[in-house]
Design an enzyme around this catalytic site. Structure first.
Site, PDB file in Angstrom:
ATOM      1  N   THR A 124      -3.615   5.718   3.590  1.00 44.77           N
ATOM      2  CA  THR A 124      -2.320   6.229   3.117  1.00 44.77           C
ATOM      3  C   THR A 124      -2.445   6.974   1.794  1.00 44.77           C
ATOM      4  OG1 THR A 124      -1.458   4.227   4.158  1.00 44.77           O
ATOM      5  CG2 THR A 124       0.110   5.572   3.021  1.00 44.77           C
ATOM      6  N   LYS A 147       0.840  -1.213   0.000  1.00 41.78           N
ATOM      7  CA  LYS A 147       0.000   0.000   0.000  1.00 41.78           C
ATOM      8  C   LYS A 147       0.868   1.253   0.000  1.00 41.78           C
ATOM      9  CE  LYS A 147       0.597   1.420   4.414  1.00 41.78           C
ATOM     10  NZ  LYS A 147       1.101   2.721   4.852  1.00 41.78           N
TER      11      LYS A 147
HETATM   12  O1  LIG Z   1       1.464   3.059   7.522  1.00 39.40           O
HETATM   13  C1  LIG Z   1       1.009   4.131   7.840  1.00 39.40           C
HETATM   14  C2  LIG Z   1      -0.339   4.299   8.371  1.00 39.40           C
HETATM   15  O2  LIG Z   1      -0.974   3.083   8.624  1.00 39.40           O
HETATM   16  C3  LIG Z   1       1.826   5.350   7.684  1.00 39.40           C
HETATM   17  O3  LIG Z   1       1.914   5.675   6.350  1.00 39.40           O
HETATM   18  P1  LIG Z   1       3.136   6.567   5.843  1.00 39.40           P
HETATM   19  O4  LIG Z   1       4.380   5.753   6.125  1.00 39.40           O
HETATM   20  O5  LIG Z   1       2.897   6.785   4.397  1.00 39.40           O
HETATM   21  O6  LIG Z   1       3.129   7.836   6.634  1.00 39.40           O
END
Ligand SMILES: O=C(CO)COP(=O)(O)O
Ligand SMILES: NC(=O)C1=CN([C@@H]2O[C@H](COP(=O)(O)OP(=O)(O)OC[C@H]3O[C@@H](n4cnc5c(N)ncnc54)[C@H](O)[C@@H]3O)[C@@H](O)[C@H]2O)C=CC1
Length: 333
Positions: free
Chosen positions: A248, A191
């Site tokens: 995300t 993701k």
């Molecule tokens: O995994 C995340 C939220 O579940 C954090 O996402 P980011 O690493 O893109 O900030």
């Protein structure tokens, strides 16, 4: 109960704060002595979660021995590329019979292993039945602020997942157990790559239609890979799949989406990363995704384009045209 969290970045600190609700003491390991001192004296991680109070039950240290002493649960919260090195240093002090929960969302570049596979690779067999993974929509900042958060905890061993679930249950943190360790980890790692793609589209000003398409087709390719690796397709419509993907790809707090937005605006990857203190796992995972796609013969068209933009200097607009003009297909193939 005493718990240990290895990695005092944003997510490790946030999870230590959650564990502190049910644990008398939480050892929090990090490399930065000044930061550890500030956490212990001011009860704030000013480097990663400025302004958010951290429970005095969280005791930061730069000693793995001190952090792990007497721990009945261990959380590994360093970035995925650091996990192999950190676990090898932690091994002499790693308690036996304590759940070991990885929260890193990545696939190791060199080996293409998930984090639980990497732990099985690094740890003696007696530790294997205690390995678990926690994943799902959980921005560290919101978690640390005790905003309601719901995640998945997966382990091959039901009892271990349930032990972790109980230790982490609070009024604002809830988890569901799973035994689909594979599906949960591919959802969590991939993701981040799709979030970079969503950020690129936003950086190019491509609108809501494009973002929704990236999320949906991104989920299709994550599911395709996870199923090929033995995951359950239903896991990918759960918290660690669709839940985290939507968060995300749309959340202002996402570092991966931020990287994508800057790429979409035409900046070079190294320049973007040089301005960031925190990790964006999707950058390294884009490379693993590309290699995995070739290795196991599963098409990951969005991940491939993220790799080409980030590492090969491909123009983001050219990547969009290429995706849009791929061979026409049936949606369910
Ligand atoms: O995994 C995340 C939220 O579940 C954090 O996402 P980011 O690493 O893109 O900030
Ligand atoms: N921040 C978030 O919202 C969430 C993060 N995660 C995952 O948790 C993992 C950690 O992420 P964050 O805490 O956000 O990262 P971060 O960038 O905030 O902190 C990373 C921490 O790891 C340390 N570190 C980096 N390289 C290291 C190395 N080689 N050896 C030892 N320590 C090292 C840093 O000093 C820092 O303390 C990532 O895999 C991330 O995807 C999962 C869910 C949410």
């Amino acid at each position: 109960m005493r718990a240990a969290v290895i990695g005092s970045g944003s997510f490790g600190t946030a999870l230590a704060n959650v564990l502190a609700v049910n644990c008398e003491q939480v050892g929090l390991w990090g490399r930065d002595a000044a930061l550890a001192d500030a956490i212990n004296t001011r009860h704030e991680n000013s480097g990663y979660l400025p302004g958010i109070p951290i429970s005095p039950r969280v005791q930061a240290t730069t000693s793995l021995k001190v952090a792990l002493e007497g721990a009945e649960m261990v959380v590994l919260a360093t970035p995925s590329h650091a996990t192999r090195d950190v676990i090898s240093h932690a091994l002499p002090y790693l308690p036996k019979h304590a759940p070991i929960i990885t929260v890193a969302k990545g696939i190791e570049n060199e080996t293409l292993l998930t984090m639980t596979e990497l732990l099985e690779d690094c740890l003696p067999e007696e530790y294997h039945p205690y390995i678990a993974v926690l994943s799902g929509p959980s921005f560290a900042k919101e978690l640390a602020q005790r905003m309601p958060t719901v995640v998945t905890i997966a382990s091959h061993w039901d009892k271990v997942a349930v032990r972790c679930q109980k230790a982490l249950q609070t009024e604002t943190f809830r988890s569901y157990t799973s035994n689909d360790v594979v599906g949960v980890q591919y959802g969590g790692a991939l993701k981040n790559v799709i979030a970079i793609a969503a950020g690129i589209a936003d950086g190019l000003g491509m609108g809501h239609n494009a973002r929704a398409a990236i999320i949906t087709r991104g989920l299709a390719e994550i599911t395709r890979l996870a199923v090929r690796k033995g995951g359950n397709p239903l896991t990918l419509s759960g918290l660690s799949g669709m839940g985290d993907l939507v968060l995300t790809c749309t959340g202002e707090l996402s570092r991966n989406r931020h990287v994508g937005m800057e790429l979409g605006r035409g900046r070079a990857l190294q320049e973007i990363l040089a301005d960031m203190k925190q990790v964006a796992e999707g950058v390294k995972t884009a490379k693993s995704a590309r290699d995995l796609s070739r290795k196991v013969g599963v098409e990951l068209p969005i991940c491939d384009q993220v790799y080409a933009i980030a590492y090969e200097g491909k123009s983001a607009r050219a990547a969009v045209v290429e995706l849009m003009t791929r061979q026409p297909k049936s949606e369910l193939v």
